[in-house]
Design a protein around this motif. Structure first.
Motif, PDB file in Angstrom:
ATOM      1  N   SER A  96     -36.060 -13.509  44.928  1.00 50.41           N
ATOM      2  CA  SER A  96     -35.253 -14.669  44.560  1.00 50.41           C
ATOM      3  C   SER A  96     -34.238 -14.336  43.466  1.00 50.41           C
ATOM      4  CB  SER A  96     -36.155 -15.824  44.106  1.00 50.41           C
ATOM      5  OG  SER A  96     -36.957 -15.440  43.000  1.00 50.41           O
ATOM      6  N   ASP A 172     -28.052 -25.106  58.683  1.00 53.87           N
ATOM      7  CA  ASP A 172     -29.160 -24.601  57.880  1.00 53.87           C
ATOM      8  C   ASP A 172     -30.022 -25.783  57.459  1.00 53.87           C
ATOM      9  OD1 ASP A 172     -30.106 -22.113  56.032  1.00 53.87           O
ATOM     10  OD2 ASP A 172     -30.257 -23.981  54.909  1.00 53.87           O
ATOM     11  N   PRO A 173     -31.354 -25.692  57.619  1.00 55.28           N
ATOM     12  CA  PRO A 173     -32.216 -26.841  57.324  1.00 55.28           C
ATOM     13  C   PRO A 173     -32.208 -27.259  55.861  1.00 55.28           C
ATOM     14  CG  PRO A 173     -33.518 -24.864  57.752  1.00 55.28           C
ATOM     15  CD  PRO A 173     -32.104 -24.543  58.130  1.00 55.28           C
ATOM     16  N   VAL A 174     -31.847 -26.352  54.961  1.00 58.47           N
ATOM     17  CA  VAL A 174     -31.842 -26.662  53.526  1.00 58.47           C
ATOM     18  C   VAL A 174     -30.422 -26.899  53.018  1.00 58.47           C
ATOM     19  CG1 VAL A 174     -32.409 -25.803  51.231  1.00 58.47           C
ATOM     20  CG2 VAL A 174     -33.961 -25.349  53.148  1.00 58.47           C
ATOM     21  N   LEU A 175     -29.503 -26.008  53.375  1.00 56.28           N
ATOM     22  CA  LEU A 175     -28.143 -26.065  52.847  1.00 56.28           C
ATOM     23  C   LEU A 175     -27.201 -26.917  53.681  1.00 56.28           C
ATOM     24  CD1 LEU A 175     -27.793 -22.271  51.909  1.00 56.28           C
ATOM     25  CD2 LEU A 175     -28.440 -24.174  50.413  1.00 56.28           C
ATOM     26  N   GLY A 176     -27.642 -27.322  54.869  1.00 53.83           N
ATOM     27  CA  GLY A 176     -26.815 -28.146  55.747  1.00 53.83           C
ATOM     28  C   GLY A 176     -25.967 -27.313  56.676  1.00 53.83           C
TER      29      GLY A 176
END
Length: 216
Positions: A96, A172-176
């Motif tokens: 990360s 993207d499921p998190v960033l759209g």
């Protein structure tokens, strides 16, 4: 150095070479008959870092395509980018911290710049540790743990060039939505066995390689 860790007569066909590979993958010849198929292919990205006391700390992207049927992967390391003059050792095990550094110092526009069309420099045996202009390629058989690398004593007569760069987006499921780059390399490279106890003559990797970078 510290390392952390895609029905006409052939005689009449004048279509550009790049059109022969329409999706992520490899079309050509690999060292010692290694198999890389046309189905079951997965494209991933990696982020790595290096540091030395003289030059400071660097970040780089790796583009990877894997044939899940033969378990062979092809990796392309992009040139490094310096992010600190200090020697920084140690990052979070989950990667990360390196990803955050990459977002700041080696984001989409910088990747696009490194992948602009044209001839590229291959990472050589005598290249400086902190190299910011060269590409490196590796092939790994993840079943028997063998492989080949482009880093070796001689790349005379070899070439690596970007012949097409395609910009895009995907959900993207998190960033759209995230931006993507699909890059086609035309290459003819000497590949070396890094595990051989006795130096062996290089073998060739030739053909077209299509890989993908994805924002994260």
């Amino acid at each position: 150095m510290v390392l952390f860790l895609f029905a006409c007569d052939p005689a009449e066909d004048n279509s550009p070479k790049r059109l022969q590979i329409e999706s992520i993958g490899f079309s050509g010849t690999l060292p010692e008959g290694m198999d890389f198929g046309k189905t079951g292919l997965v494209a991933t990205n990696a982020v790595g870092g290096s540091a030395n006391s003289q030059d400071g700390s660097f970040i780089y992207h790796g583009l990877v395509i894997t044939d899940t049927l033969s378990n062979v992967s092809i990796s392309m390391d992009l040139p490094q980018v310096k992010y600190s003059p200090a020697f920084i050792l140690g990052h979070e095990d989950d990667g990360s911290e390196l990803k955050q550094i990459a977002r700041q110092y080696y984001a989409y526009d910088k990747v696009k710049q490194k992948l602009r069309m044209g001839d590229k420099i291959l990472y050589g045996f005598n290249t400086a540790n902190a190299d910011t202009s060269s590409f490196g390629i590796q092939i790994h058989n993840n079943t028997n743990y063998t492989g080949f690398v482009s880093q070796g004593p001689n790349q005379t007569g070899s070439f690596l060039k970007v012949v097409e760069l395609v910009e895009g987006t995907e959900p993207d499921p998190v960033l759209g939505s995230v931006k993507t780059l699909e890059v086609i390399f035309d290459l003819d490279i000497k590949m070396y066995d890094p595990q051989s106890a006795v130096p062996k003559p290089p073998t060739k990797m030739t053909g077209l390689l299509r890989m993908k970078y994805r924002e994260f």
